[in-house]
Scaffold this motif. Structure first.
Motif, PDB file in Angstrom:
ATOM      1  N   ARG A 120       0.761  -1.217  -0.046  1.00  0.00           N
ATOM      2  CA  ARG A 120       0.140   0.098   0.026  1.00  0.00           C
ATOM      3  C   ARG A 120       0.918   1.212   0.004  1.00  0.00           C
ATOM      4  O   ARG A 120       0.672   2.284  -0.737  1.00  0.00           O
ATOM      5  CB  ARG A 120      -0.841  -0.018   1.464  1.00  0.00           C
ATOM      6  CG  ARG A 120      -1.749   1.050   1.424  1.00  0.00           C
ATOM      7  CD  ARG A 120      -2.877   0.994   2.428  1.00  0.00           C
ATOM      8  NE  ARG A 120      -3.634  -0.083   2.574  1.00  0.00           N
ATOM      9  CZ  ARG A 120      -4.943   0.193   2.455  1.00  0.00           C
ATOM     10  NH1 ARG A 120      -5.368   1.233   2.102  1.00  0.00           N
ATOM     11  NH2 ARG A 120      -5.801  -0.859   2.515  1.00  0.00           N
ATOM     12  N   GLU A 121       2.045   1.386   0.832  1.00  0.00           N
ATOM     13  CA  GLU A 121       2.945   2.433   0.773  1.00  0.00           C
ATOM     14  C   GLU A 121       3.592   2.729  -0.416  1.00  0.00           C
ATOM     15  O   GLU A 121       3.800   3.781  -0.918  1.00  0.00           O
ATOM     16  CB  GLU A 121       3.555   2.305   2.196  1.00  0.00           C
ATOM     17  CG  GLU A 121       4.884   3.226   2.478  1.00  0.00           C
ATOM     18  CD  GLU A 121       4.372   4.672   2.620  1.00  0.00           C
ATOM     19  OE1 GLU A 121       3.000   4.625   3.150  1.00  0.00           O
ATOM     20  OE2 GLU A 121       5.235   5.596   2.779  1.00  0.00           O
ATOM     21  N   ARG A 124       1.394   4.226  -2.825  1.00  0.00           N
ATOM     22  CA  ARG A 124       0.870   5.521  -2.562  1.00  0.00           C
ATOM     23  C   ARG A 124       2.384   6.532  -3.011  1.00  0.00           C
ATOM     24  O   ARG A 124       1.984   7.503  -3.526  1.00  0.00           O
ATOM     25  CB  ARG A 124       0.854   5.627  -0.954  1.00  0.00           C
ATOM     26  CG  ARG A 124       0.286   7.027  -0.536  1.00  0.00           C
ATOM     27  CD  ARG A 124       0.279   7.336   0.801  1.00  0.00           C
ATOM     28  NE  ARG A 124       1.626   7.258   1.399  1.00  0.00           N
ATOM     29  CZ  ARG A 124       2.529   8.431   1.287  1.00  0.00           C
ATOM     30  NH1 ARG A 124       2.208   9.564   0.720  1.00  0.00           N
ATOM     31  NH2 ARG A 124       3.591   8.324   1.862  1.00  0.00           N
ATOM     32  N   GLU A 128       2.282   9.443  -5.972  1.00  0.00           N
ATOM     33  CA  GLU A 128       2.983  10.540  -5.560  1.00  0.00           C
ATOM     34  C   GLU A 128       4.041  11.217  -6.579  1.00  0.00           C
ATOM     35  O   GLU A 128       4.054  12.397  -7.016  1.00  0.00           O
ATOM     36  CB  GLU A 128       3.373  10.615  -4.175  1.00  0.00           C
ATOM     37  CG  GLU A 128       3.594  12.055  -3.465  1.00  0.00           C
ATOM     38  CD  GLU A 128       4.095  11.931  -2.143  1.00  0.00           C
ATOM     39  OE1 GLU A 128       3.395  11.873  -1.308  1.00  0.00           O
ATOM     40  OE2 GLU A 128       5.535  11.752  -1.945  1.00  0.00           O
TER      41      GLU A 128
END
Ligand code: ADP
Ligand code: MG
Length: 242
Positions: A120-121, A124, A128
Motif C-alpha cells: 500500500r505504501e 502511494r 505521488e
C-alpha cells in the motif's frame, strides 16, 4: 557537519583488454556538495560513462579514493554497495530501462519493494512521484504504451521514489527529439530546485549541459575544465524576466 555528497580523489579506472590497458579515467578529483546540478561533458570515448559508473558504485576504482556522504566506498562489501545504490542513488539511462508488460505504477514502485516497503505504501509513494513528473493519469498504462518522453518521466519517477540525495543520468535525452529533450531538462531543473536533489548528468550536447549550474569537461579520461555558471533554463525561459 555536512561531509558533502561526493568526494573523489585521484580516481583512476583502467580496463584490461587482453594485453592492452585502457586508461578510461586517469586522475580525477571532484567534490560535489548536496543540491548541485552538474553536467559531465566531453567527446565520445573521453571517459564520461566510466566516471558515472564509478560515481554510481557500479564499478570500483582501480586506484584513488571515493567518499560518498563521507563513507569510504572502497571499504564496502558488494552487498553494502548494492544497498547504498538502492537507498541513496537514483539512476536514469538513455534507453529508459523500464519493465514491459508492467504498469508504470509498478515500475516506479519497484525500488521500494527491494527495501521491503509494504504494498500500500509503495503504491502511494509511486503515485505521488508520478504526479510530480506529470503522469498522474497514466499510472495503469504499460510502459510500451507511452511515448519516449513519457517513458523517461517514468524512469525519473522511479529514480526518485526512494528519495535519494542524488540522481545520476547518462545521456537521458539521447533517444528523444529536441522538444521532448527540453521538457525533460526542465523537469530535471525543477526537481533540483524544488526538491533539492543533486543531479549529475552526462551529455555530449552543449545545449543540454547548459541546464546545469556546473560543467565538468572530460578529455582523455581527465577533467580539463570545471566551471560554475548561474545559467537558468535556455529552453524554458518561463522564469527569466518576470
Ligand atoms: P564516454 O562515455 O565519454 O563515451 P567511456 O567511459 O564509455 O566514454 O569510455 C572511455 C574509454 O574506455 C574508451 O576508450 C572506451 O573504449 C573504454 N571502455 C569503456 N568501457 C570499457 C570496458 N568495459 N572495457 C574496456 N574498455 C572500455
Ligand atoms: Mg558514454
Amino acid at each position: 557537519m555536512d561531509n558533502g555528497l561526493i568526494d573523489i580523489r585521484n580516481a583512476c579506472k583502467t580496463y584490461h583488454l587482453g594485453e592492452v590497458e585502457i586508461h578510461a579515467v586517469r586522475g580525477v578529483d571532484v567534490t560535489i556538495p548536496h543540491g548541485q546540478f552538474v553536467a559531465v561533458t566531453g567527446a565520445s570515448g573521453s571517459g564520461k560513462s566510466t566516471f558515472m559508473h564509478l560515481l554510481g558504485c557500479l564499478d570500483r576504482l582501480t586506484s584513488g579514493t571515493y567518499l560518498f556522504e563521507g563513507r569510504p566506498i572502497e571499504r564496502l562489501s558488494r552487498r553494502q554497495l548494492a544497498a547504498l545504490r538502492n537507498r541513496r542513488i537514483g539512476f536514469v539511462f538513455q534507453s529508459f530501462n523500464l519493465l514491459p508488460r508492467t504498469t508504470i505504477l509498478e515500475n516506479v514502485a519497484l525500488p521500494l519493494m527491494y527495501q521491503g516497503v509494504g504494498r500500500r505504501e509503495r503504491r502511494r509513494r509511486a503515485q505521488e512521484m508520478l504526479e510530480r513528473v506529470g503522469l498522474a493519469d497514466r499510472t495503469r498504462h504499460h510502459s510500451n504504451q507511452l511515448s519516449g518522453g513519457q517513458q523517461q518521466r517514468v524512469a525519473i519517477a522511479r529514480a526518485l521514489v526512494t528519495r535519494p540525495p542524488v540522481v545520476l543520468a547518462d545521456e537521458p535525452t539521447g533517444n528523444l527529439d529536441s522538444a521532448t529533450s527540453i521538457e525533460i531538462m526542465n523537469l530535471f531543473q525543477a526537481l533540483n530546485r524544488d526538491e533539492g536533489v543533486s543531479i549529475v548528468l552526462v551529455t555530449h550536447e552543449a545545449e543540454i549541459a547548459a541546464y546545469a549550474s556546473r560543467q565538468l569537461v572530460f578529455k582523455d579520461g581527465k577533467i580539463i575544465r570545471d566551471g560554475t555558471h548561474s545559467a537558468g533554463p535556455i529552453g524554458g525561459g518561463a522564469n527569466s524576466a518576470a
